[in-house]
Design an enzyme around this catalytic site. Structure first.
Site, PDB file in Angstrom:
ATOM      1  N   HIS A 121       5.953 -26.740  -2.714  1.00  0.00           N
ATOM      2  CA  HIS A 121       7.166 -28.105  -3.484  1.00  0.00           C
ATOM      3  C   HIS A 121       7.981 -27.206  -4.045  1.00  0.00           C
ATOM      4  O   HIS A 121       7.289 -25.357  -3.763  1.00  0.00           O
ATOM      5  CB  HIS A 121       5.940 -29.004  -4.393  1.00  0.00           C
ATOM      6  CG  HIS A 121       4.674 -28.032  -5.066  1.00  0.00           C
ATOM      7  ND1 HIS A 121       4.088 -27.292  -4.646  1.00  0.00           N
ATOM      8  CD2 HIS A 121       4.858 -27.777  -6.247  1.00  0.00           C
ATOM      9  CE1 HIS A 121       3.368 -26.868  -5.508  1.00  0.00           C
ATOM     10  NE2 HIS A 121       3.723 -27.083  -6.298  1.00  0.00           N
ATOM     11  N   ASP A 123       8.665 -26.365  -8.045  1.00  0.00           N
ATOM     12  CA  ASP A 123       7.875 -26.941  -9.450  1.00  0.00           C
ATOM     13  C   ASP A 123       8.815 -27.731  -9.835  1.00  0.00           C
ATOM     14  O   ASP A 123      10.598 -26.641  -9.999  1.00  0.00           O
ATOM     15  CB  ASP A 123       8.065 -26.020  -9.767  1.00  0.00           C
ATOM     16  CG  ASP A 123       6.616 -24.771  -9.633  1.00  0.00           C
ATOM     17  OD1 ASP A 123       5.483 -25.797  -8.752  1.00  0.00           O
ATOM     18  OD2 ASP A 123       6.395 -23.777 -10.271  1.00  0.00           O
ATOM     19  N   HIS A 281       5.538 -23.307  -2.847  1.00  0.00           N
ATOM     20  CA  HIS A 281       4.974 -22.609  -2.379  1.00  0.00           C
ATOM     21  C   HIS A 281       3.337 -23.849  -2.810  1.00  0.00           C
ATOM     22  O   HIS A 281       3.847 -24.991  -2.385  1.00  0.00           O
ATOM     23  CB  HIS A 281       4.616 -22.151  -4.237  1.00  0.00           C
ATOM     24  CG  HIS A 281       4.727 -22.258  -4.990  1.00  0.00           C
ATOM     25  ND1 HIS A 281       5.999 -23.774  -5.983  1.00  0.00           N
ATOM     26  CD2 HIS A 281       3.763 -22.982  -6.170  1.00  0.00           C
ATOM     27  CE1 HIS A 281       5.853 -23.929  -6.618  1.00  0.00           C
ATOM     28  NE2 HIS A 281       3.993 -23.862  -7.247  1.00  0.00           N
ATOM     29  N   ARG A 296       0.019 -20.041 -16.018  1.00  0.00           N
ATOM     30  CA  ARG A 296       1.227 -20.027 -15.359  1.00  0.00           C
ATOM     31  C   ARG A 296       2.283 -20.647 -16.802  1.00  0.00           C
ATOM     32  O   ARG A 296       2.579 -21.249 -17.192  1.00  0.00           O
ATOM     33  CB  ARG A 296       1.652 -21.446 -14.260  1.00  0.00           C
ATOM     34  CG  ARG A 296       3.160 -21.243 -14.492  1.00  0.00           C
ATOM     35  CD  ARG A 296       3.339 -22.539 -13.139  1.00  0.00           C
ATOM     36  NE  ARG A 296       3.489 -23.742 -13.445  1.00  0.00           N
ATOM     37  CZ  ARG A 296       2.891 -24.473 -13.147  1.00  0.00           C
ATOM     38  NH1 ARG A 296       2.635 -25.098 -12.166  1.00  0.00           N
ATOM     39  NH2 ARG A 296       3.454 -25.838 -14.236  1.00  0.00           N
TER      40      ARG A 296
END
Length: 305
Positions: A121, A123, A281, A296
């Site tokens: 996907h 983000d 990723h 993150r």
């Protein structure tokens, strides 16, 4: 989520970087994507304009950068990521209360079962302005497993057959948080999430705003094309259903090609910086019952064109 603190929580064509002005050592990890940097401290880069500019140039060149043994506090992490732009919150995962924009992705024996990370996907494509990129730091890693894979979606587009490129030129696709994160919610909560974040529509092939590269821009959040049903594409109903969904599935599947990928093995203190505009990723969930704790900082992006 577990709320344990780590020790560091105290207080046209592809762009090419300018001539190196520091002692950063750059090692390419594959022929397509990814480089490991040595001899640089990201806490310094948060305060050094010249050093940050060099790292940003390397990011545009390699699409994802990796570093090990980074002694970053949460404040350092946020300060470095903020050099790229404003940080975004996540409507489901939330942010660290003391460091807005820093999302804790902690997986341990008490974590509920979910499978959002182990899908290829990009983000936040369910946003009108998907993330520009992210800086991900490993707080605790399994002794083995828990790797992350990144994919070069500019290369995925470049190597599509010419007839496919011609067919998808100008196509647009709808991306949904309701159909992904919202699927497990009670109906009332799911519909409220959809109202807050209506499905976003993006070009199937976007243009990178800094490098000019063409990028295949459909992923696990994409649900359907919005402008496929035209006389040029549809002679009979089956050309649209299942024809359109088969084409979308084919395009999404391109991210699974190993030649476009790099795989990173995490250790505590390692960091990945990626350009979300040109990559996908996948976080491999093969490590249960070990613990994996990541933090993150996602960076607000622009509207794809």
């Amino acid at each position: 989520m577990t709320d344990t603190l780590s020790p560091s929580d105290q207080a046209p064509a592809q762009a090419r970087p300018a001539a190196r002005c520091t002692s950063i050592e750059v090692e390419r990890l594959t022929c397509s994507i990814g480089a490991e940097l040595r001899g640089v401290n990201l806490a310094d880069a948060a305060r050094d304009d010249e050093l940050f500019a060099e790292i940003k140039g390397l990011l545009l060149e390699h699409k994802v950068l990796f570093l090990r043994d980074q002694d970053l506090s949460r404040a350092d992490h946020v300060a470095f990521a903020s050099r790229f732009g404003a940080l975004e919150d996540h409507p489901v995962a939330g942010s660290d209360p003391d460091h807005p924009g820093l999302v804790r992705i902690y997986k341990d024996l008490d974590s509920p079962p979910e499978h959002y990370e182990n899908a290829l996907h990009t983000d936040g494509t369910w946003r009108v302005n998907p993330a520009m990129g992210a800086v991900l730091r490993c707080v605790e890693s399994p002794p083995v497993g828990g790797d992350t894979i990144w994919v070069n979606m500019a290369e995925a587009y470049r190597r599509l057959p010419d007839p496919v490129k011609a067919q998808i030129e100008g196509l647009r696709a709808r991306h949904s948080i309701e159909a992904s994160f919202g699927a497990v919610m009670p109906e009332e909560k799911r519909l409220a999430l959809h109202e807050q974040y209506p499905d976003a529509e993006h070009p199937v092939v976007r243009t990178h705003p800094e490098t000019g590269e063409k990028i295949l821009f459909v992923n696990a959040f994409a649900t359907h094309f919005t402008n496929f049903h035209t006389p040029a594409n549809v002679r009979f109903g089956q050309d649209y259903a299942p024809g359109a969904s088969q084409l979308l599935s084919y395009l999404i599947s391109q991210a699974a090609v190993p030649e476009y990928q790099v795989r990173w093995r995490w250790t505590p203190g390692s960091v990945a910086i990626w350009d979300n505009r040109s990559t996908q990723h996948y976080a491999v969930q093969d490590y249960w019952p070990a613990v994996r704790k990541m933090e993150r900082a996602g960076i607000v992006g622009d509207r794809p064109f």
